[in-house]
Design an enzyme around this catalytic site. Structure first.
Site, PDB file in Angstrom:
ATOM      1  N   SER A 136       0.855  -1.195   0.000  1.00  0.00           N
ATOM      2  CA  SER A 136       0.000   0.000   0.000  1.00  0.00           C
ATOM      3  C   SER A 136       0.883   1.234   0.000  1.00  0.00           C
ATOM      4  CB  SER A 136      -0.861  -0.003   1.264  1.00  0.00           C
ATOM      5  OG  SER A 136      -1.476   1.262   1.465  1.00  0.00           O
ATOM      6  N   TYR A 149      -1.497  -0.641  10.530  1.00  0.00           N
ATOM      7  CA  TYR A 149      -1.786  -0.974   9.127  1.00  0.00           C
ATOM      8  C   TYR A 149      -0.590  -0.594   8.248  1.00  0.00           C
ATOM      9  CZ  TYR A 149      -3.755  -1.188   4.488  1.00  0.00           C
ATOM     10  OH  TYR A 149      -3.952  -1.497   3.160  1.00  0.00           O
TER      11      TYR A 149
HETATM   12  P1  NDP Z   1     -11.704  -5.855   0.425  1.00  0.00           P
HETATM   13  O1  NDP Z   1     -12.139  -5.712   1.840  1.00  0.00           O
HETATM   14  O2  NDP Z   1     -12.681  -5.569  -0.638  1.00  0.00           O
HETATM   15  O3  NDP Z   1     -11.092  -7.317   0.197  1.00  0.00           O
HETATM   16  C1  NDP Z   1     -10.275  -7.927   1.165  1.00  0.00           C
HETATM   17  C2  NDP Z   1     -10.146  -9.424   0.885  1.00  0.00           C
HETATM   18  O4  NDP Z   1      -9.277 -10.000   1.875  1.00  0.00           O
HETATM   19  C3  NDP Z   1     -11.488 -10.148   0.947  1.00  0.00           C
HETATM   20  O5  NDP Z   1     -11.578 -11.058  -0.116  1.00  0.00           O
HETATM   21  C4  NDP Z   1     -11.406 -10.889   2.272  1.00  0.00           C
HETATM   22  O6  NDP Z   1     -12.119 -12.127   2.208  1.00  0.00           O
HETATM   23  C5  NDP Z   1      -9.911 -11.172   2.392  1.00  0.00           C
HETATM   24  N1  NDP Z   1      -9.543 -11.412   3.780  1.00  0.00           N
HETATM   25  C6  NDP Z   1      -9.466 -10.499   4.774  1.00  0.00           C
HETATM   26  N2  NDP Z   1      -9.206 -11.127   5.938  1.00  0.00           N
HETATM   27  C7  NDP Z   1      -9.141 -12.456   5.667  1.00  0.00           C
HETATM   28  C8  NDP Z   1      -8.912 -13.623   6.451  1.00  0.00           C
HETATM   29  N3  NDP Z   1      -8.714 -13.561   7.783  1.00  0.00           N
HETATM   30  N4  NDP Z   1      -8.929 -14.828   5.844  1.00  0.00           N
HETATM   31  C9  NDP Z   1      -9.135 -14.908   4.512  1.00  0.00           C
HETATM   32  N5  NDP Z   1      -9.327 -13.856   3.707  1.00  0.00           N
HETATM   33  C10 NDP Z   1      -9.343 -12.637   4.286  1.00  0.00           C
HETATM   34  O7  NDP Z   1     -10.436  -4.887   0.291  1.00  0.00           O
HETATM   35  P2  NDP Z   1      -9.389  -4.651  -0.906  1.00  0.00           P
HETATM   36  O8  NDP Z   1      -9.730  -5.405  -2.117  1.00  0.00           O
HETATM   37  O9  NDP Z   1      -9.217  -3.189  -1.013  1.00  0.00           O
HETATM   38  O10 NDP Z   1      -8.084  -5.219  -0.217  1.00  0.00           O
HETATM   39  C11 NDP Z   1      -7.204  -6.131  -0.840  1.00  0.00           C
HETATM   40  C12 NDP Z   1      -5.783  -5.788  -0.434  1.00  0.00           C
HETATM   41  O11 NDP Z   1      -5.459  -4.499  -0.944  1.00  0.00           O
HETATM   42  C13 NDP Z   1      -5.567  -5.702   1.075  1.00  0.00           C
HETATM   43  O12 NDP Z   1      -4.323  -6.309   1.398  1.00  0.00           O
HETATM   44  C14 NDP Z   1      -5.508  -4.193   1.346  1.00  0.00           C
HETATM   45  O13 NDP Z   1      -4.749  -3.876   2.480  1.00  0.00           O
HETATM   46  C15 NDP Z   1      -4.853  -3.729   0.065  1.00  0.00           C
HETATM   47  N6  NDP Z   1      -4.990  -2.321  -0.287  1.00  0.00           N
HETATM   48  C16 NDP Z   1      -6.223  -1.748  -0.422  1.00  0.00           C
HETATM   49  C17 NDP Z   1      -6.334  -0.423  -0.788  1.00  0.00           C
HETATM   50  C18 NDP Z   1      -7.639   0.277  -0.876  1.00  0.00           C
HETATM   51  O14 NDP Z   1      -7.670   1.538  -0.802  1.00  0.00           O
HETATM   52  N7  NDP Z   1      -8.753  -0.429  -1.066  1.00  0.00           N
HETATM   53  C19 NDP Z   1      -5.145   0.371  -1.117  1.00  0.00           C
HETATM   54  C20 NDP Z   1      -3.903  -0.328  -0.926  1.00  0.00           C
HETATM   55  C21 NDP Z   1      -3.845  -1.625  -0.559  1.00  0.00           C
HETATM   56  P3  NDP Z   1     -13.181 -12.623   3.325  1.00  0.00           P
HETATM   57  O15 NDP Z   1     -13.701 -11.419   4.040  1.00  0.00           O
HETATM   58  O16 NDP Z   1     -14.207 -13.368   2.532  1.00  0.00           O
HETATM   59  O17 NDP Z   1     -12.371 -13.511   4.198  1.00  0.00           O
HETATM   60  C1  8X3 Z   2      -5.061   1.522   1.696  1.00  0.00           C
HETATM   61  C2  8X3 Z   2      -4.717   2.916   1.315  1.00  0.00           C
HETATM   62  O1  8X3 Z   2      -4.253   5.248   2.191  1.00  0.00           O
HETATM   63  O2  8X3 Z   2      -6.181   4.065   3.097  1.00  0.00           O
HETATM   64  O3  8X3 Z   2      -3.928   0.758   1.829  1.00  0.00           O
HETATM   65  O4  8X3 Z   2      -3.971   3.425   3.753  1.00  0.00           O
HETATM   66  S1  8X3 Z   2      -4.777   3.938   2.660  1.00  0.00           S
END
Ligand code: NDP
Ligand code: 8X3
Length: 250
Positions: A136, A149
């Site tokens: 991120s 985080y």
């Molecule tokens: P979502 O919440 O839409 O998706 C997160 C995914 O992670 C879900 O499929 C969820 O599945 C899975 N997950 C979370 N915890 C668990 C667990 N304990 N076991 C299994 N699966 C798990 O968020 P994003 O798509 O945005 O996030 C994906 C990645 O991108 C993350 O690592 C996040 O930190 C990163 N990210 C996101 C950004 C944003 O602004 N959205 C920016 C930068 C990075 P389920 O709940 O079904 O278990």
């Molecule tokens: C998610 C982006 O800026 O909310 O990783 O931390 S931010």
């Protein structure tokens, strides 16, 4: 196309979009998540010839190993691992944060990620494969309430670079993908289900979409095998950097 990708967190956001992108590109896809009904919906939509799903909590190392052991032979030759499953919980300053939330972020974003990577490294080396780790911008740019985080994502970035060093000469590629603001379920999860907070954050900002990030993953996974993108930082045009803060005494 005779390639297989394992994408963690395929039930939502980046992971769900990546599942769609790679299936559309003709790859075999293995994907995971806790929400079994969403995984089943993917199978209902796409069939099981090119898609294998496994429902488990990624923090449960035994469940992870059982799921890996249960991958059918035709999906077992994994060429690309996308370590995507992850979350942020809370925006409280450290001194008011919930320790259980901190530990859940570390267990999911760090411990589970390294556990899965460790388990798959032999196959990835054999296949001269690739590891795409979702970090991120929070890894590099601290912000109030980002504390653990951001720390977990800095770990992911530095672990990725360290893997590059260790995997020198194996042909395995490693990339740290560092997205900025993206509209997924991320903020709903972070706020404990506050839809208004999530909608307000993204309103008018033209954030990254899950499909945008899936296209980035597709580009990385299909680069010529002699190229490695070490780190890639992607932001919406609407997002940039703010300055330092100064606390003054009266
Ligand atoms: P979502 O919440 O839409 O998706 C997160 C995914 O992670 C879900 O499929 C969820 O599945 C899975 N997950 C979370 N915890 C668990 C667990 N304990 N076991 C299994 N699966 C798990 O968020 P994003 O798509 O945005 O996030 C994906 C990645 O991108 C993350 O690592 C996040 O930190 C990163 N990210 C996101 C950004 C944003 O602004 N959205 C920016 C930068 C990075 P389920 O709940 O079904 O278990
Ligand atoms: C998610 C982006 O800026 O909310 O990783 O931390 S931010």
């Amino acid at each position: 196309m005779d390639k297989t990708i394992l994408i963690t967190g395929g039930t939502s956001g980046f992971g769900a979009a990546a599942v769609e992108r790679f299936l559309r590109g003709g790859w075999r896809v293995v994907t995971t998540g806790r929400r079994a009904e969403r995984l089943q919906a993917l199978v209902d939509a796409h069939g099981s010839e090119r898609l294998h799903v496994a429902a488990f909590d990624i923090r449960d190392a035994d469940a992870m190993q059982a799921a890996l052991d249960a991958i059918p032979a035709e999906f077992a030759d994994i060429d690309v691992l996308v370590n995507n499953a992850g979350l942020a919980l809370g925006t409280a300053p450290a001194q008011q944060a919930d320790l259980a939330q901190w530990r859940q972020m570390i267990d999911t974003n760090v411990t589970a990620l390294v556990t899965l990577t460790h388990a798959l490294l032999p196959r990835l080396i054999e296949r001269r494969g690739a590891i795409l780790n979702i970090s991120s911008v929070a890894a590099t740019y601290p912000y109030p309430g980002g504390n653990v985080y951001g720390g977990t994502k800095a770990f992911v970035r530095q672990f990725s670079l360290g893997l590059r060093s260790d995997l020198h000469g194996t042909g395995v590629r490693v990339t740290s993908i560092e997205p900025g603001m993206a509209e997924t379920e991320f903020t709903l999860v972070r706020t404990g289900g506050n839809r208004a907070a999530s909608d307000t954050l993204y309103a008018g900002a033209h954030p990254i979409t899950a499909a945008d990030l899936a296209d980035t993953l597709w580009w990385l996974a299909t680069l010529p095998p002699h190229l490695n993108v070490n780190r890639i930082e992607v932001m919406p045009v609407s997002q940039s950097f703010a300055g330092f803060q100064v606390a003054r005494e009266d």
